[in-house]
Design a protein around this motif. Structure first.
Motif, PDB file in Angstrom:
ATOM      1  N   LYS A 115      -3.712   8.785   3.178  1.00  0.00           N
ATOM      2  CA  LYS A 115      -4.230   7.433   3.000  1.00  0.00           C
ATOM      3  C   LYS A 115      -5.404   7.288   3.961  1.00  0.00           C
ATOM      4  O   LYS A 115      -5.239   6.940   5.125  1.00  0.00           O
ATOM      5  CB  LYS A 115      -3.137   6.398   3.277  1.00  0.00           C
ATOM      6  N   GLY A 116      -6.595   7.578   3.445  1.00  0.00           N
ATOM      7  CA  GLY A 116      -7.798   7.622   4.264  1.00  0.00           C
ATOM      8  C   GLY A 116      -8.186   6.291   4.872  1.00  0.00           C
ATOM      9  O   GLY A 116      -8.985   6.255   5.811  1.00  0.00           O
ATOM     10  N   PHE A 117      -7.628   5.216   4.378  1.00  0.00           N
ATOM     11  CA  PHE A 117      -7.934   3.891   4.899  1.00  0.00           C
ATOM     12  C   PHE A 117      -7.046   3.512   6.082  1.00  0.00           C
ATOM     13  O   PHE A 117      -7.184   2.427   6.644  1.00  0.00           O
ATOM     14  CB  PHE A 117      -7.823   2.831   3.789  1.00  0.00           C
ATOM     15  N   ASP A 154       0.815  -1.223   0.000  1.00  0.00           N
ATOM     16  CA  ASP A 154       0.000   0.000   0.000  1.00  0.00           C
ATOM     17  C   ASP A 154       0.847   1.271   0.000  1.00  0.00           C
ATOM     18  O   ASP A 154       0.544   2.247   0.700  1.00  0.00           O
ATOM     19  CB  ASP A 154      -0.983   0.019   1.177  1.00  0.00           C
ATOM     20  N   ILE A 171      -7.382  12.651  -0.694  1.00  0.00           N
ATOM     21  CA  ILE A 171      -7.593  11.558   0.262  1.00  0.00           C
ATOM     22  C   ILE A 171      -7.877  10.279  -0.518  1.00  0.00           C
ATOM     23  O   ILE A 171      -8.847  10.196  -1.269  1.00  0.00           O
ATOM     24  CB  ILE A 171      -8.758  11.865   1.223  1.00  0.00           C
ATOM     25  N   ILE A 172      -7.005   9.298  -0.309  1.00  0.00           N
ATOM     26  CA  ILE A 172      -7.146   8.010  -0.978  1.00  0.00           C
ATOM     27  C   ILE A 172      -8.077   7.128  -0.161  1.00  0.00           C
ATOM     28  O   ILE A 172      -7.889   6.951   1.049  1.00  0.00           O
ATOM     29  CB  ILE A 172      -5.775   7.332  -1.148  1.00  0.00           C
ATOM     30  N   ASP A 173      -9.077   6.586  -0.821  1.00  0.00           N
ATOM     31  CA  ASP A 173     -10.018   5.675  -0.172  1.00  0.00           C
ATOM     32  C   ASP A 173      -9.447   4.266  -0.114  1.00  0.00           C
ATOM     33  O   ASP A 173      -9.549   3.585   0.896  1.00  0.00           O
ATOM     34  CB  ASP A 173     -11.349   5.687  -0.931  1.00  0.00           C
ATOM     35  N   LYS A 174      -8.824   3.848  -1.236  1.00  0.00           N
ATOM     36  CA  LYS A 174      -8.243   2.501  -1.269  1.00  0.00           C
ATOM     37  C   LYS A 174      -7.363   2.351  -2.497  1.00  0.00           C
ATOM     38  O   LYS A 174      -7.429   3.143  -3.450  1.00  0.00           O
ATOM     39  CB  LYS A 174      -9.331   1.431  -1.285  1.00  0.00           C
ATOM     40  N   ARG A 184      -5.748  10.112  10.275  1.00  0.00           N
ATOM     41  CA  ARG A 184      -6.713  11.191  10.536  1.00  0.00           C
ATOM     42  C   ARG A 184      -7.255  11.101  11.956  1.00  0.00           C
ATOM     43  O   ARG A 184      -7.297  12.092  12.681  1.00  0.00           O
ATOM     44  CB  ARG A 184      -7.863  11.167   9.522  1.00  0.00           C
ATOM     45  N   PHE A 188      -8.078   4.845  -5.725  1.00  0.00           N
ATOM     46  CA  PHE A 188      -9.449   5.321  -5.625  1.00  0.00           C
ATOM     47  C   PHE A 188      -9.515   6.384  -4.546  1.00  0.00           C
ATOM     48  O   PHE A 188      -9.008   6.179  -3.445  1.00  0.00           O
ATOM     49  CB  PHE A 188     -10.402   4.155  -5.305  1.00  0.00           C
ATOM     50  N   PHE A 189     -10.152   7.515  -4.880  1.00  0.00           N
ATOM     51  CA  PHE A 189     -10.213   8.665  -3.969  1.00  0.00           C
ATOM     52  C   PHE A 189     -11.581   8.804  -3.344  1.00  0.00           C
ATOM     53  O   PHE A 189     -12.569   8.354  -3.890  1.00  0.00           O
ATOM     54  CB  PHE A 189      -9.881   9.948  -4.743  1.00  0.00           C
ATOM     55  N   ARG A 190     -11.606   9.501  -2.221  1.00  0.00           N
ATOM     56  CA  ARG A 190     -12.884   9.855  -1.565  1.00  0.00           C
ATOM     57  C   ARG A 190     -13.497  11.011  -2.292  1.00  0.00           C
ATOM     58  O   ARG A 190     -12.881  11.830  -2.881  1.00  0.00           O
ATOM     59  CB  ARG A 190     -12.635  10.262  -0.112  1.00  0.00           C
TER      60      ARG A 190
END
Length: 190
Positions: free
Chosen positions: A157-159, A18, A178-181, A163, A188-190
């Motif tokens: 890395k929002g996952f 990741d 902000i990366i969702d995954k 935060r 993939f972004f938020r």
């Protein structure tokens, strides 16, 4: 921030573990036009805040912190050092930081001459993953008795827990992307 998201989609590479490789425009070679746009965006997001210093950590945060400084009336940029040269003299604030990417722990230091009580500090860095670098910088600002205006991050890395770790400390966080995954080598972004 659309320009940053587009650049990540165009040039970023997802690596095992990741890790997002953005060294062609953020942390090895820097896209100064993009950095300039990010500096403007950080100013917009913190427009109602007085900033007297920008704090980052070596090495990848230094470029964006310097470019952003011009939008905060050219306030000084201070960076926490991971290694000290022979020219580092005097007392320092210290904090321990673990690097997610490098899987290494550092004892970061900032000279007490450069952050002091009364300073209003904006922390800027390139990535937020688990929040350990940000926690170390928060610790240094609080040791100095200075005020933390907020934290500006290029890519979050929002996952991961970063935060939540920062918000649990009562610090405002603004991330430009902000990366969702990561999935199948794609971002993939938020």
């Amino acid at each position: 921030m659309k320009a940053l998201v587009d650049k990540i989609l165009e040039e970023g590479q997802v690596l095992k573990g990741d890790i997002l490789k953005v060294d062609s425009f953020v942390n090895h070679q820097m896209d100064i036009k993009l950095f300039n746009e990010m500096g403007i965006e950080f100013r917009r997001r913190f427009e109602n805040k007085e900033v007297t210093k920008i704090l980052t950590i070596e090495a990848s945060g230094i470029g964006i912190a310097c470019v952003a400084s011009q939008y905060f009336n050219f306030v000084p940029v201070v960076f926490a050092k991971k290694t000290l040269g022979g020219n580092f003299l005097g007392d320092a604030y210290e904090s321990e930081v673990h690097s997610y990417t490098k899987k290494q722990t550092y004892n970061i230091k900032v000279s007490k001459s450069y952050i002091q009580k009364g300073d209003k500090v904006l922390i800027i860095d390139d990535f937020l993953a688990n929040g350990r670098a940000a926690l170390g910088l928060i610790d240094i600002v609080r040791q100095a008795g200075a005020e933390i205006v907020g934290i500006g991050i290029i890519i979050e890395k929002g996952f991961q827990e970063g935060r939540q770790v920062i918000e649990d400390k009562g610090v405002r966080l603004e991330s430009l992307a902000i990366i969702d995954k990561f999935y199948d080598g794609k971002v993939f972004f938020r």
